[in-house]
Write a protein that holds these residues in place. Structure first.
Motif, short mmCIF file in Angstrom:
data_model
loop_
_atom_site.label_atom_id
_atom_site.label_comp_id
_atom_site.label_asym_id
_atom_site.label_seq_id
_atom_site.Cartn_x
_atom_site.Cartn_y
_atom_site.Cartn_z
N ALA A 127 0.60 -101.86 -24.36
CA ALA A 127 1.40 -101.07 -24.84
C ALA A 127 0.68 -99.76 -25.04
CB ALA A 127 2.23 -101.66 -26.13
N TYR A 128 1.55 -98.84 -24.88
CA TYR A 128 0.51 -97.45 -24.95
C TYR A 128 1.42 -96.31 -25.25
CZ TYR A 128 1.38 -96.16 -20.16
OH TYR A 128 2.06 -95.72 -18.99
N ARG A 129 1.13 -95.24 -25.78
CA ARG A 129 1.98 -94.01 -25.66
C ARG A 129 1.16 -92.75 -25.92
NH1 ARG A 129 4.68 -94.20 -31.56
NH2 ARG A 129 3.01 -94.65 -32.76
N LEU A 130 1.83 -91.58 -25.48
CA LEU A 130 1.24 -90.41 -25.59
C LEU A 130 1.86 -89.56 -26.61
CD1 LEU A 130 -0.91 -88.69 -23.60
CD2 LEU A 130 1.27 -87.73 -22.60
N VAL A 131 1.27 -88.89 -27.61
CA VAL A 131 1.49 -88.30 -28.61
C VAL A 131 1.17 -86.56 -28.26
CG1 VAL A 131 1.42 -87.87 -31.02
CG2 VAL A 131 1.34 -90.07 -30.24
N GLU A 132 1.97 -85.79 -28.42
CA GLU A 132 1.96 -84.54 -28.17
C GLU A 132 2.02 -83.67 -29.58
OE1 GLU A 132 3.14 -82.47 -24.41
OE2 GLU A 132 3.86 -84.76 -23.73
N THR A 133 0.92 -82.84 -29.99
CA THR A 133 1.14 -82.00 -31.16
C THR A 133 0.23 -80.67 -31.01
OG1 THR A 133 -0.58 -83.07 -32.29
CG2 THR A 133 1.45 -84.11 -33.07
N GLU A 134 0.93 -79.69 -31.56
CA GLU A 134 0.23 -78.32 -31.22
C GLU A 134 -0.41 -78.27 -29.88
OE1 GLU A 134 -2.39 -78.15 -34.64
OE2 GLU A 134 -0.90 -78.66 -36.10
N GLY A 135 0.38 -78.41 -28.94
CA GLY A 135 -0.03 -78.30 -27.40
C GLY A 135 -1.18 -79.16 -27.03
N ARG A 136 -1.27 -80.19 -27.68
CA ARG A 136 -2.50 -81.25 -27.41
C ARG A 136 -1.98 -82.55 -26.93
NH1 ARG A 136 -8.42 -82.39 -29.71
NH2 ARG A 136 -8.53 -84.13 -28.50
N ALA A 137 -2.21 -83.04 -25.74
CA ALA A 137 -1.55 -84.77 -25.64
C ALA A 137 -2.94 -85.60 -25.75
CB ALA A 137 -1.12 -84.56 -24.36
N THR A 138 -2.61 -86.67 -26.62
CA THR A 138 -3.48 -87.72 -27.06
C THR A 138 -2.89 -89.08 -26.69
OG1 THR A 138 -4.42 -86.30 -29.06
CG2 THR A 138 -4.93 -89.01 -28.77
N GLY A 139 -3.58 -89.82 -25.98
CA GLY A 139 -3.10 -91.25 -25.66
C GLY A 139 -3.64 -92.11 -26.43
N TYR A 140 -2.65 -93.13 -26.64
CA TYR A 140 -3.17 -94.21 -27.60
C TYR A 140 -2.98 -95.74 -26.85
CZ TYR A 140 -3.30 -90.84 -31.18
OH TYR A 140 -3.69 -89.84 -32.04
N LEU A 141 -3.75 -96.61 -26.80
CA LEU A 141 -3.56 -97.91 -26.37
C LEU A 141 -3.28 -98.64 -27.86
CD1 LEU A 141 -6.53 -98.37 -23.97
CD2 LEU A 141 -4.20 -97.82 -23.60
N ALA A 142 -2.08 -99.15 -27.79
CA ALA A 142 -1.54 -99.81 -29.08
C ALA A 142 -1.64 -101.22 -29.13
CB ALA A 142 -0.16 -99.62 -29.17
N ASP A 143 -1.65 -101.99 -28.02
CA ASP A 143 -1.91 -103.59 -28.10
C ASP A 143 -2.27 -104.08 -26.57
OD1 ASP A 143 -1.83 -105.92 -29.15
OD2 ASP A 143 0.52 -106.20 -28.96
N TRP B 33 11.12 -105.44 -30.13
CA TRP B 33 11.23 -104.88 -31.44
C TRP B 33 10.11 -103.85 -32.05
CZ3 TRP B 33 7.50 -105.50 -35.13
CH2 TRP B 33 7.81 -104.86 -36.65
N ARG B 34 8.74 -104.33 -31.39
CA ARG B 34 7.60 -103.56 -31.87
C ARG B 34 7.46 -102.11 -31.08
NH1 ARG B 34 4.65 -100.24 -33.45
NH2 ARG B 34 2.58 -100.59 -34.09
N PHE B 35 7.61 -102.38 -29.95
CA PHE B 35 7.41 -101.17 -28.83
C PHE B 35 8.53 -100.67 -28.04
CE2 PHE B 35 3.51 -104.05 -29.09
CZ PHE B 35 2.56 -103.08 -29.50
N LEU B 36 9.26 -101.33 -27.47
CA LEU B 36 10.46 -100.89 -26.63
C LEU B 36 11.38 -100.31 -27.57
CD1 LEU B 36 10.45 -103.72 -23.86
CD2 LEU B 36 9.20 -101.57 -23.78
N ASP B 37 11.66 -100.71 -28.80
CA ASP B 37 12.83 -100.14 -29.68
C ASP B 37 12.08 -99.17 -30.48
OD1 ASP B 37 14.87 -101.61 -28.26
OD2 ASP B 37 14.71 -103.20 -29.74
N ALA B 38 11.04 -99.10 -30.51
CA ALA B 38 10.29 -98.03 -31.58
C ALA B 38 10.76 -96.53 -31.32
CB ALA B 38 8.71 -98.05 -31.38
N PRO B 39 10.75 -95.98 -32.61
CA PRO B 39 11.11 -94.53 -32.50
C PRO B 39 10.18 -93.58 -31.83
CG PRO B 39 10.58 -95.03 -34.86
CD PRO B 39 10.30 -96.44 -34.04
N ALA B 40 10.47 -92.38 -31.49
CA ALA B 40 9.59 -91.42 -31.11
C ALA B 40 8.45 -91.16 -31.74
CB ALA B 40 10.55 -90.15 -30.78
N PRO B 41 7.29 -91.01 -30.91
CA PRO B 41 6.99 -91.04 -29.59
C PRO B 41 7.30 -92.36 -29.21
CG PRO B 41 4.81 -90.66 -30.56
CD PRO B 41 6.06 -90.73 -31.75
#
Length: 83
Positions: A38-54, A12-20
């Motif tokens: 759990a982690y994700r990469l967010v791309e905004t304005e040509g910049r990619a930022t990685g987030y470690l969520a849990d 529920w929290r990570f695998l079914d989460a909406p984009a990104p």
């Protein structure tokens, strides 16, 4: 805070989460679950930022934390995350 981190919650929290979308890495030791990251990469304005969520580990599985974090950082590097 107390959270039950069972398979349904991770789904529920990570695998079914909406984009990104999140990516979830699982670690096993001798056919026993040892943790996940759990982690994700967010791309905004040509910049990619990685987030470690849990990060969740079995008791005494400290080496698992390093392995999971190293794997996520390698993915961030491969995907050209700037931070």
């Amino acid at each position: 805070h107390a959270v039950v981190r069972d398979a349904a919650w991770v789904q529920w929290r990570f695998l079914d989460a909406p984009a990104p979308r999140y990516r979830v890495l699982f670690a096993w030791i001798h056919d026993q679950p040892a943790g996940y990251l759990a982690y994700r990469l967010v791309e905004t304005e040509g910049r990619a930022t990685g987030y470690l969520a849990d990060l969740f580990l079995a008791p005494g599985a400290r080496a698992v934390a390093a392995a999971l974090i190293d794997a996520a950082l390698a993915d961030f590097t491969a995907r050209r995350a700037g931070s």
